[in-house]
Design a protein around this motif. Structure first.
Motif, short mmCIF file in Angstrom:
data_model
loop_
_atom_site.label_atom_id
_atom_site.label_comp_id
_atom_site.label_asym_id
_atom_site.label_seq_id
_atom_site.Cartn_x
_atom_site.Cartn_y
_atom_site.Cartn_z
N GLU A 1 1.36 9.37 -5.83
CA GLU A 1 1.70 10.79 -5.59
C GLU A 1 2.78 11.26 -6.56
N LYS A 2 3.68 10.36 -6.91
CA LYS A 2 4.74 10.71 -7.86
C LYS A 2 4.14 11.02 -9.24
N LEU A 3 3.01 10.39 -9.53
CA LEU A 3 2.34 10.67 -10.81
C LEU A 3 1.54 11.98 -10.76
N GLU B 1 5.51 -6.64 -7.55
CA GLU B 1 5.50 -6.64 -9.01
C GLU B 1 4.15 -6.13 -9.56
N ASN B 2 3.07 -6.37 -8.81
CA ASN B 2 1.76 -5.89 -9.26
C ASN B 2 1.65 -4.38 -9.08
N VAL B 3 2.21 -3.88 -7.98
CA VAL B 3 2.18 -2.43 -7.75
C VAL B 3 2.93 -1.73 -8.88
N HIS C 1 0.85 -1.21 0.00
CA HIS C 1 0.00 0.00 0.00
C HIS C 1 0.89 1.25 0.00
N GLU C 2 1.91 1.24 0.86
CA GLU C 2 2.78 2.44 0.95
C GLU C 2 3.49 2.68 -0.38
N ALA C 3 3.93 1.59 -1.03
CA ALA C 3 4.60 1.74 -2.33
C ALA C 3 3.62 2.29 -3.37
#
Ligand code: PLP
Length: 373
Positions: A289-291, A356-358, A281-283
């Protein structure tokens, strides 16, 4: 004639459920079907009851998977515990709290619905206020509100409910297996969940558990439970005791699947599974937010397994979901009710909650936003 099943896409399920299925659960579904009163199958049923007690962190004897999806678990709790005229307090901050109130109303309960703004949590002070005003027979709340991505303070509310003598019903459809659920410590009397969220099984069963106080209420009912299929006193004769008798034909292979998924989760360890949900979740939040996007819920009330992302102004949210599904083979969810068009619901439930899904999702989202612009 050829089967249309041959054309099914392999979709990464990152919506509000169903989630990705453990490969070993798919194998379990294909195991040979036994008879529903076969001694070997009864051994599997007993193993599942023990596993569910570990998962719910309870000693409740009546802990079992109801046949049906999460909504069947919801109906089971209310139909067995509510009698005509019972005073039921339902704490609502999303679609599934509303549904609880609807179910209780249909059973002739005197329902008090206390509503909180969608996207915010149920507050303990407001509950305290309400409990001071009037006596209640039942208090009900959703732990993880899947429609908004909010966690509710179930343990703290439990501390208020028990001394009042009311029974406490909690929906753990989305929370179970992904964050702590401690039925006994939190004073929960009736709890239900679903297989298709953090248990990473197909939809179709609803694990549930009932305290001794709940059983007392059921035994003392003045009228029989107004639903034959979900009547726990009848179902117990199939799930409990030395001699089992037929109630309905159990969904055998789904129960194999549940047994296998519980084996996976308990082998990983509950705390490890919760930590994995939190880390992923944190990742995800960092990547969102980076996007340049924003989360819909404040950090303290966020669920790790259901991430509500605010749709930026001017973005066609349905188009983004469609590009994700068709070009990237990733499913995410839309907003429900008053949040339709305003949020995306990104699930990190069970076997889906992996790094890998994140990463795959974040890069697909970036390119889908560009393509939809
Ligand atoms: C919190 C919650 N409760 C109840 C349900 C109903 O479960 P089902 O759709 O499996 O019947 C859901 C389904 O998403 C849910 O998220």
């Amino acid at each position: 004639m050829t089967s249309t099943l041959l054309d099914i896409d392999e979709v990464l399920l990152m919506g509000p459920g169903p989630s990705a299925i453990y490969p070993s659960v798919y194998e379990a579904l294909a195991a040979p079907t036994l008879g529903h009163l076969d001694a070997q199958f009864i051994g599997i049923m007993d193993a599942i009851k023990g596993q569910l007690r570990d998962l719910f962190r309870t000693k409740n004897m009546l802990t079992l998977p109801m046949s049906g999806t999460g909504s069947a678990g919801m109906e089971t709790c209310f139909v067995n515990l509510v009698e005509q005229g019972d005073r039921v307090l339902v704490l609502i901050n999303g679609v599934f709290g509303k549904r609880m109130a609807d179910v209780a109303q249909r059973l002739g309960a005197a329902v008090t619905a206390v509503e909180f703004e969608w996207g915010t949590e149920v507050t303990v002070d407001r509950v305290k206020e309400e409990l001071a005003k009037a006596p209640y027979d039942i208090v009900a709340v959703v732990h993880a509100e899947t429609s908004t991505g909010v966690i509710n303070p179930v343990a703290e509310i439990g501390k208020l409910v028990k001394p009042m003598g009311a029974l406490y019903i909690v929906d753990t459809v989305t929370s179970l297996g992904g964050i702590e659920v401690s039925v006994d410590d939190w004073g929960i009397d009736a709890v239900y969940s679903g297989t298709q969220k953090c248990l990473s099984c197909p939809p179709g069963l609803s694990p549930a558990s009932f305290s001794d106080r709940a059983l007392e209420k059921i035994r003392g009912r003045s009228k029989t439970v107004p639903n034959w299929y979900l009547d726990l006193s009848l179902i117990s004769s199939y799930w409990d005791g030395a001699k089992r008798s037929y109630h309905h034909t159990a969904p055998i292979n789904m129960l194999y699947a549940l047994h296998q998924s519980l084996t996976e989760i308990l082998s990983e360890g509950l705390e490890n599974a919760w930590a994995r949900h939190r880390t992923n979740h944190e990742a995800l939040v960092a990547g969102i937010e980076k996007l340049g996007l924003a989360m819909f819920v404040s950090p303290h009330a966020r669920l790790p397994m259901l991430n509500a992302v605010a749709v930026p102004d001017g973005v066609d949210e349905a188009r983004v979901r469609s590009i994700l599904r068709n070009e990237h083979k990733i499913e995410i969810g839309a907003g429900l009710g008053s949040l339709a068009g305003k949020i995306w619901r990104v699930g990190l439930m069970g076997y889906t909650a992996r790094p890998e899904n994140v990463q795959r999702f974040l890069s697909a989202l970036e390119s889908s936003l560009r393509a939809a612009a």
